[in-house]
Scaffold this motif. Structure first.
Motif, short mmCIF file in Angstrom:
data_model
loop_
_atom_site.label_atom_id
_atom_site.label_comp_id
_atom_site.label_asym_id
_atom_site.label_seq_id
_atom_site.Cartn_x
_atom_site.Cartn_y
_atom_site.Cartn_z
N ALA A 101 0.71 -0.93 0.12
CA ALA A 101 0.29 0.08 0.08
C ALA A 101 1.12 1.50 -0.22
N ILE A 102 0.65 2.28 -0.49
CA ILE A 102 0.68 3.34 -0.15
C ILE A 102 -0.07 3.87 0.54
N VAL A 103 0.28 5.24 1.31
CA VAL A 103 -0.35 5.59 1.96
C VAL A 103 0.33 7.62 1.83
N ILE A 104 -0.77 8.15 1.00
CA ILE A 104 -0.61 9.47 1.14
C ILE A 104 -0.71 11.06 1.52
N GLY A 105 -0.16 11.43 2.15
CA GLY A 105 -0.84 12.84 3.31
C GLY A 105 0.31 13.69 3.14
N GLY A 106 -0.45 15.57 2.57
CA GLY A 106 -0.55 16.15 1.59
C GLY A 106 -1.13 17.48 3.09
N GLY A 107 0.23 17.92 4.14
CA GLY A 107 0.35 18.87 4.46
C GLY A 107 0.02 19.04 6.21
N VAL A 108 -0.77 19.22 6.94
CA VAL A 108 -1.69 19.11 8.25
C VAL A 108 -2.20 17.49 7.93
N GLY A 109 -2.66 17.31 6.42
CA GLY A 109 -3.45 15.83 6.28
C GLY A 109 -2.96 15.03 6.54
N MET A 123 -1.62 -4.66 10.41
CA MET A 123 -2.51 -5.51 9.44
C MET A 123 -1.03 -6.59 8.19
N GLY A 124 -0.20 -5.71 9.03
CA GLY A 124 1.05 -7.00 7.54
C GLY A 124 1.69 -6.27 6.38
N ALA A 125 0.61 -5.32 6.09
CA ALA A 125 0.82 -4.59 4.67
C ALA A 125 2.32 -4.00 4.61
N GLU A 126 2.88 -4.14 3.42
CA GLU A 126 4.26 -3.46 2.55
C GLU A 126 3.77 -1.64 3.05
N VAL A 127 4.40 -0.70 3.48
CA VAL A 127 3.50 -0.07 3.27
C VAL A 127 4.33 1.44 3.26
N THR A 128 4.48 2.60 2.25
CA THR A 128 5.09 3.17 1.26
C THR A 128 4.38 5.29 2.03
N VAL A 129 5.13 5.25 2.44
CA VAL A 129 4.82 6.56 2.77
C VAL A 129 4.65 7.67 1.84
N VAL A 148 6.14 3.52 10.38
CA VAL A 148 5.17 2.66 10.62
C VAL A 148 5.47 2.45 8.90
N SER A 149 6.35 2.95 8.14
CA SER A 149 6.56 2.68 6.99
C SER A 149 7.45 2.01 6.09
#
Ligand code: NAD
Ligand code: FES
Length: 273
Positions: A101-109, A123-129, A148-149
């Protein structure tokens, strides 16, 4: 009354508060939000839950001081009390069972993207932030996101830190090379629109967290309505997460802009403080 146990300034404008709220902490899941009122006559402020501790009975939210009430909240200290906190509201994020999975945050997001990445990692996923900021001085939660990434990319618009450019520049480079089952994007509306446009040709499930104007938070007022796949949905009860490939972002931008113009007009006329 809800006691503030911890206050942490994440940057000049963004502050996180950890509040004693055992009943909310017991039920809340990633993606849900609360509505607070600072005092009996205060306006209602929706805040996405950025962390929680069921054992300690605490809920953490992070907010940007932009309007009258959020600026007032930023002056609250540890030991102070918030009059009301209602929640958890909205639907928890439906992650499915992603492997990558890729998790993307913008600024305060990023304050909201962080717990999503944490949930996926657990959950055991490979995570790219991918976390994007205008400049180095407003970067938040870098250490937490790193923990966490599997891979963390920081971008700044002006190139003062990390990679120069937008989050979408990194995203485009990743999805062309590798395959992913899920992308989650939380931040400004244009960012979520362009992330969704980038992932659509690859058919990658893309969730966006919408935060239109909210009033009651229970599906009664219609203030938070958004168009998703040609249907009217209420972000407070049907969301706040939606399929980014189905959201009408242009309508959302228009509605948010209309409110801001009205607000600006009302401010000029002395109607709002
Ligand atoms: P910002 O305007 O500084 O943008 C942050 C990053 O988003 C940029 O650095 C860039 O990488 C990316 N971005 C912005 N415009 C883009 C575009 N056109 N294409 C691709 N990428 C783009 O962000 P900010 O001032 O911190 O504001 C954050 C926004 O997040 C606010 O609008 C707020 O309402 C929203 N938000 C949403 C939630 C939610 O739950 N949905 C929670 C908190 C904040
Ligand atoms: Fe009123 Fe969603 S905030 S319907």
């Amino acid at each position: 009354m809800f006691k503030i146990l911890k206050k942490q300034k994440l940057n000049e404008a963004v502050t996180s508060f950890t509040v004693e709220a055992p009943f909310i902490a017991k039920k809340v899941k990633a993606g849900q939000f609360v509505i607070i009122r600072l005092d009996k006559t205060g306006e209602r402020i929706p805040l996405t839950v950025s962390d929680f501790d069921r054992t300690a009975g605490t809920v953490t939210t992070a907010g940007q001081a932009v309007g009258y009430s959020t600026k007032k909240l930023a002056t609250f200290c540890e030991g102070d009390f918030i009059a009301d906190m209602v929640g958890p509201l909205g639907c928890p994020t439906e992650f499915g069972n992603p492997k990558k999975a890729i998790v993307i945050g913008g600024g305060v997001g990023c304050a909201i993207a962080y717990p999503q990445a944490k949930a996926l990692k657990n959950m055991g996923a490979e995570v790219t932030v991918i976390a994007g900021f205008r400049s180095k001085d407003i970067v938040i939660l870098e250490e937490q996101m790193k923990k966490v990434s599997d891979k963390l990319y920081i971008t700044t618009d002006d190139g003062s830190y990390g990679q120069k450019g937008f989050v979408t520049d990194v995203l485009n480079g990743l999805i062309v090379k590798d395959s992913y089952d899920l992308v989650i994007a939380i931040g400004p509306v244009p960012m979520m629109k362009f992330v969704s446009a980038a992932t659509k040709p690859y058919g990658i499930k893309t969730l966006v967290s919408l935060n239109p104007i909210m009033i009651d938070g229970t599906g009664m007022c219609g203030g938070c309505r958004v168009s998703v796949g040609g249907e009217t949905k209420f972000a407070c009860v049907d969301g706040p997460d939606f399929d980014g490939h189905l959201v009408d972002f242009d309508e959302l931008t228009l509605r948010n802009g209309f409110y801001k113009e009205e607000e600006a007009h009302a401010c000029k006329m002395g109607g709002l403080n």
